[in-house]
Design a protein around this motif. Structure first.
Motif, PDB file in Angstrom:
ATOM      1  N   GLN A  74       0.813  -1.160  -0.051  1.00  4.99           N
ATOM      2  CA  GLN A  74       0.025   0.059   0.052  1.00  4.99           C
ATOM      3  C   GLN A  74       0.965   1.227   0.057  1.00  4.99           C
ATOM      4  N   VAL A  75       0.523   2.192  -0.726  1.00  2.00           N
ATOM      5  CA  VAL A  75       1.277   3.411  -0.980  1.00  2.00           C
ATOM      6  C   VAL A  75       0.596   4.446   0.009  1.00  2.00           C
ATOM      7  N   PRO A  76       1.361   5.734   0.107  1.00  5.60           N
ATOM      8  CA  PRO A  76       1.067   6.645   0.885  1.00  5.60           C
ATOM      9  C   PRO A  76      -0.284   7.578   0.260  1.00  5.60           C
ATOM     10  N   ILE A  77      -1.187   8.001   0.868  1.00  9.62           N
ATOM     11  CA  ILE A  77      -2.256   8.827   0.474  1.00  9.62           C
ATOM     12  C   ILE A  77      -1.733   9.748  -0.699  1.00  9.62           C
ATOM     13  N   GLY A  78      -2.278  10.085  -1.542  1.00  6.80           N
ATOM     14  CA  GLY A  78      -1.977  11.004  -2.813  1.00  6.80           C
ATOM     15  C   GLY A  78      -1.171  10.239  -3.760  1.00  6.80           C
ATOM     16  N   ALA A  98     -16.659   3.793  -1.555  1.00  6.78           N
ATOM     17  CA  ALA A  98     -16.559   4.257  -0.151  1.00  6.78           C
ATOM     18  C   ALA A  98     -16.967   5.863  -0.053  1.00  6.78           C
ATOM     19  N   TYR A  99     -16.349   6.600  -0.916  1.00  4.35           N
ATOM     20  CA  TYR A  99     -16.879   7.944  -0.930  1.00  4.35           C
ATOM     21  C   TYR A  99     -18.392   8.108  -1.338  1.00  4.35           C
ATOM     22  N   GLY A 100     -18.810   7.534  -2.144  1.00  4.72           N
ATOM     23  CA  GLY A 100     -20.005   7.669  -2.729  1.00  4.72           C
ATOM     24  C   GLY A 100     -21.181   7.451  -1.371  1.00  4.72           C
ATOM     25  N   PHE A 137     -10.976  13.187  -3.567  1.00  3.83           N
ATOM     26  CA  PHE A 137     -11.974  13.752  -2.399  1.00  3.83           C
ATOM     27  C   PHE A 137     -12.111  12.996  -1.213  1.00  3.83           C
ATOM     28  N   TRP A 138     -11.928  11.449  -1.348  1.00  6.93           N
ATOM     29  CA  TRP A 138     -12.163  10.687   0.058  1.00  6.93           C
ATOM     30  C   TRP A 138     -10.983  10.619   0.478  1.00  6.93           C
ATOM     31  N   GLY A 167     -12.841  10.830   8.532  1.00  7.32           N
ATOM     32  CA  GLY A 167     -14.054  11.616   8.299  1.00  7.32           C
ATOM     33  C   GLY A 167     -15.002  10.747   7.323  1.00  7.32           C
ATOM     34  N   ASN A 168     -14.441  10.583   6.096  1.00  8.88           N
ATOM     35  CA  ASN A 168     -15.513   9.891   5.183  1.00  8.88           C
ATOM     36  C   ASN A 168     -15.771   8.363   5.489  1.00  8.88           C
TER      37      ASN A 168
END
Length: 172
Positions: free
Chosen positions: A45-49, A98-100, A132-133, A139-140
């Protein structure tokens, strides 16, 4: 007696995951478009972004049934792991974005737009949505957890995943 019944119902609600319908299955006929959900645990797994590594396609001759869907796996070992604890490996929100879900709806999840958070697999629909997620993952997830029990099975989108083409699992 009423107190016992209320305690039992409350315990059952806390101990059983909420399901807002069956597993999302696209035109391939497989859950998660025929990708191996156990294999995500072995991917770095890579970092966020950053973009996650591409998911591993399952094989049409190595499958299992769970939550109203057929799941494909890259190996017999992965199928065995899945069958030991399918809820652990299955993506959250029955494979929907998940964001939806955090926004109160059900749209397909793309198997190549994934992230494991707190040992749970989450999918999203597009690269833009991933952005966005990832602005507020905790929080999401919190919003999605609150929305999920209220989303009706009929609220699911039947649309295809944008910019995603899958022939399903590898045919053998």
């Amino acid at each position: 007696m009423n107190r016992f019944a209320l305690t039992f119902v409350a315990a059952m609600m806390l101990g059983v995951p909420a399901f807002a319908g069956p597993q999302y299955v696209d035109g391939t006929g497989y859950a998660v478009s025929g990708y191996d959900v156990v294999a995500y645990r072995d991917l770095e797994q890579v970092p966020i972004g950053q973009s996650q590594p591409e998911a591993v396609r399952g094989r049409a001759d190595i499958t299992a049934e769970y939550n109203g869907a057929t799941w494909a796996f890259a190996s017999e070992e992965n199928r065995a792991k899945f069958l030991e604890n399918p809820a652990y490996y299955a993506p959250q929100y029955d494979g929907h974005c998940a964001y939806g879900v955090s926004k109160g709806g059900k749209v397909p999840g793309n198997p190549n737009l994934w992230r494991i958070v707190d040992d749970k697999l989450y999918l999203n629909i597009t690269d833009v949505v991933v952005g966005f997620w990832e602005e507020d993952v905790p929080g999401n997830i919190n919003l999605a957890e609150g929305n999920w029990p209220e989303i009706e099975p009929a609220d699911a989108s039947t649309s295809v995943i944008p910019k995603f083409t899958s022939a399903g699992p590898i045919q053998n």
